[in-house]
Motif scaffolding. Structure first.
Motif, PDB file in Angstrom:
ATOM      1  N   UNK A   1      -0.759   4.081   8.029  1.00  0.00           N
ATOM      2  CA  UNK A   1       1.050   3.697   8.288  1.00  0.00           C
ATOM      3  C   UNK A   1       2.282   2.661   7.338  1.00  0.00           C
ATOM      4  N   UNK A   2       1.650   1.978   6.800  1.00  0.00           N
ATOM      5  CA  UNK A   2       2.502   1.242   5.977  1.00  0.00           C
ATOM      6  C   UNK A   2       2.561   2.130   4.376  1.00  0.00           C
ATOM      7  N   UNK A   3       2.021   3.164   3.973  1.00  0.00           N
ATOM      8  CA  UNK A   3       2.342   4.242   2.959  1.00  0.00           C
ATOM      9  C   UNK A   3       3.027   4.647   3.702  1.00  0.00           C
TER      10      UNK A   3
ATOM     11  N   UNK B   1      12.870   6.899   0.335  1.00  0.00           N
ATOM     12  CA  UNK B   1      13.996   7.968   0.284  1.00  0.00           C
ATOM     13  C   UNK B   1      14.853   7.058   1.225  1.00  0.00           C
ATOM     14  N   UNK B   2      15.215   5.798   0.816  1.00  0.00           N
ATOM     15  CA  UNK B   2      16.451   5.461   1.986  1.00  0.00           C
ATOM     16  C   UNK B   2      16.725   5.609   3.082  1.00  0.00           C
TER      17      UNK B   2
ATOM     18  N   UNK C   1       1.156  -1.174  -0.428  1.00  0.00           N
ATOM     19  CA  UNK C   1      -0.379  -0.067   0.274  1.00  0.00           C
ATOM     20  C   UNK C   1       1.131   1.108  -0.430  1.00  0.00           C
ATOM     21  N   UNK C   2       0.564   2.017  -0.600  1.00  0.00           N
ATOM     22  CA  UNK C   2       0.762   3.438  -0.622  1.00  0.00           C
ATOM     23  C   UNK C   2      -0.103   4.223  -0.285  1.00  0.00           C
ATOM     24  N   UNK C   3       0.420   5.899  -0.168  1.00  0.00           N
ATOM     25  CA  UNK C   3      -0.024   6.776   0.338  1.00  0.00           C
ATOM     26  C   UNK C   3      -1.508   7.239  -0.360  1.00  0.00           C
TER      27      UNK C   3
ATOM     28  N   UNK D   1       3.338  14.879   6.060  1.00  0.00           N
ATOM     29  CA  UNK D   1       3.797  13.431   6.252  1.00  0.00           C
ATOM     30  C   UNK D   1       4.790  13.250   5.286  1.00  0.00           C
ATOM     31  N   UNK D   2       3.915  12.874   4.033  1.00  0.00           N
ATOM     32  CA  UNK D   2       4.568  12.145   3.524  1.00  0.00           C
ATOM     33  C   UNK D   2       6.040  12.376   2.822  1.00  0.00           C
ATOM     34  N   UNK D   3       6.122  14.287   3.243  1.00  0.00           N
ATOM     35  CA  UNK D   3       7.130  14.738   2.805  1.00  0.00           C
ATOM     36  C   UNK D   3       8.590  13.783   3.959  1.00  0.00           C
TER      37      UNK D   3
END
Ligand code: ADP
Ligand code: MG
Length: 261
Positions: A120-122, A130-131, A73-75, A94-96
């Motif tokens: 939370x998984x997304x 992002x490493x 799952x992704x956002x 948050x995704x940033x």
């Protein structure tokens, strides 16, 4: 030295340095260089960039394995229209992943099926991409692993393991009552990460009923204190998405049956 023996020596150097991607791409790149009249600089750049690319891919694969995220799952897959109580702008912020910089914690609170695990998984995958080092666990699993580690004399190692990820997701807190020892483990994990790295906890329990998680109101209060000190709390109080899917399926079968008549 003949051209052939220089080539063999070069293969040997690449093997000795374990630059296997470069070694593999060498013959093809040499052919391309000759055909395209590449300068030596261009050839060397292409050769090393294959190796750098392969190293990046290996690092990403290791991060993805370590993360143990239970779904892809992704956002972007999250349907915000179906869950208006989730602030889309806040989730985009948050995704940033800026929240990782100051070890902000996330608390996702809501009944079953509203997308707490999905969010939370997304965010976990966004951090992996992002490493960052991420690890997902359920509260019950964390408790069981800590219990086993304590019995086997590996407590300190286990605590270091849970301290190391840049983002630790602890899913499903409160679904099962935690025995006192498990609550102590959770408390120690939260405490040692406090102000150092972000912890994302999902729970079906409102903050007021956290004493029930641990059985000990003092431990619960101390843990909440650390979690909330620098935190983002997302309360999801909409309908269950799971039930919505069930309802849609039931509706579709009803229609199919009706049409079949
Ligand atoms: P929770 O952890 O709150 O119990 P989940 O995140 O496991 O809920 O979601 C339950 C199921 O519904 C999952 O398959 C999830 O992908 C899906 N789901 C929940 N909310 C949404 C949403 N807003 N958009 C798309 N799928 C959703
Ligand atoms: Mg869940």
């Amino acid at each position: 030295m003949s051209e052939a023996s220089v080539y063999q020596a070069l293969r040997g150097h690449l093997a000795a340095l374990r630059l296997s991607a470069a070694a593999e791409s060498l013959p093809g790149l040499l052919d391309q260089a000759k055909a395209g009249h590449w300068s030596t600089t261009v050839l060397l750049e292409r050769l090393f960039s294959t190796e750098v690319g392969a190293a990046d891919a290996r690092r990403q694969a290791t991060l993805a394995r370590f993360a143990c995220l239970p779904a892809p799952w992704r956002i972007a897959d999250f349907d915000f229209d179906a869950q208006p109580s989730v602030d889309k702008k806040l989730v985009a912020e948050l995704e940033t992943l800026r929240f990782l910089d100051d070890a902000t914690n996330l608390l996702l609170i809501g009944p079953p099926g509203v997308g707490k695990t999905m969010l939370s998984v997304g965010l976990g995958w966004a951090a992996v991409d992002a490493g960052h080092k991420v690890h997902y666990t359920t509260a019950a699993d964390l408790a069981a692993r800590c219990h086993k580690a304590a019995l086997e004399g590996r407590w300190a190692t286990m605590m270091r393991f849970y301290a190391s990820p840049r983002l630790l997701v602890i899913d499903e807190l409160g679904y099962l009552p935690l025995p006192e020892e498990a609550a102590a483990a959770l408390f120690q994990v939260v405490t040692q990460r406090y102000l150092k790295a972000s912890t994302c906890i999902t729970t079906n329990l409102g903050i007021a009923s956290w004493a029930k998680v641990t059985g000990d109101p003092v431990v619960a209060a101390a843990m909440l204190d650390r979690l909330l000190h620098r935190s983002v709390v997302i309360n999801i109080d909409g309908p269950s998405y799971r039930m919505r899917v069930h309802r849609a399926r039931a509706e579709a079968s009803r229609k199919a049956v009706a049409n079949g008549k």
